[in-house]
Design a protein around this motif. Structure first.
Motif: not given
Length: 213
Positions: A123, A184, A188-189
């Motif tokens: 991440k 989170n 998130t992406s």
């Protein structure tokens, strides 16, 4: 010997400089900015470390011979009444000595801190791809840190890697981006690739410090 009265006067004249400090050393004083030495008060005289740009500000300044400070050469700043000029001298000395070599971010350190959390490292890597590409496109970085395959080429960034606008914007923008992406959840992406949010932060900082986009 330097009197406390003179030390207090110099502090008053330079307190507009962020994170300035004067600390007594035996019978005299050491002048610090951001915890780093830039000069001394010696025999009721202000001596700053001689640098190229400081000498341009004070072309007639005399090099001090009576104070030995290792390999540093010191010049005597005689005019301490001009507060604006004195503050400029302090900032110039610090910038010449330290600013360009100061770390702005060290992505590899973030990896080290999270070495036991592979998902977090992934991440961190991805959010910095978005961030660094944005900063280069906005002219905040001198050299593109992302290659043609979208990989990060440089993990450590100094002030010397930033453009003039970059030195004013990069650090605050990075801080805001880390806070925004420090979640989170199911988004998130989407969050770590949200260039529109970076643009929003960027525009707010630009407006605050009043420089051209």
């Amino acid at each position: 010997m330097t009197t406390k009265k003179y030390a207090d006067f110099i502090y008053k004249q330079t307190k507009g400089v962020y994170n300035i400090m004067i600390e007594q050393m035996f019978s005299d004083y050491v002048l610090y900015k951001d915890g780093k030495r830039i000069g001394v008060l010696y025999d009721n005289k202000l001596l700053l470390v001689s640098t190229e740009n400081l000498n341009k500000l004070f072309p007639n300044a005399v090099q001090e011979k009576s104070f030995d400070w290792g390999y540093y050469k010191l010049i005597y700043i005689e005019d301490t009444e001009d507060k604006e000029l004195l503050e400029k001298a302090i900032r110039t000395t610090y910038d010449d000595l330290y600013f360009q070599k100061d770390f702005v971010i060290d992505i590899s350190y973030l990896f080290k801190v999270n070495k036991n959390y592979s998902d977090t490292i992934e991440k961190i890597y991805d959010l910095h791809i978005t961030f660094l590409r944005f900063c280069y496109d906005k002219g905040l970085l001198k050299i593109n840190p992302i290659d043609k395959q979208g990989r990060i080429l440089h993990m450590r960034f100094l002030n010397n890697d930033l453009t003039e606008n970059g030195t004013k914007i990069f650090n605050e923008l990075h801080h805001k981006w880390l806070i925004y992406t420090d979640k989170n959840d199911g988004n998130t992406s989407e969050r770590i690739g949200n260039v529109k949010m970076l643009e929003k932060y960027y525009s707010a900082i630009i407006d605050k410090i009043d420089i051209q986009k």
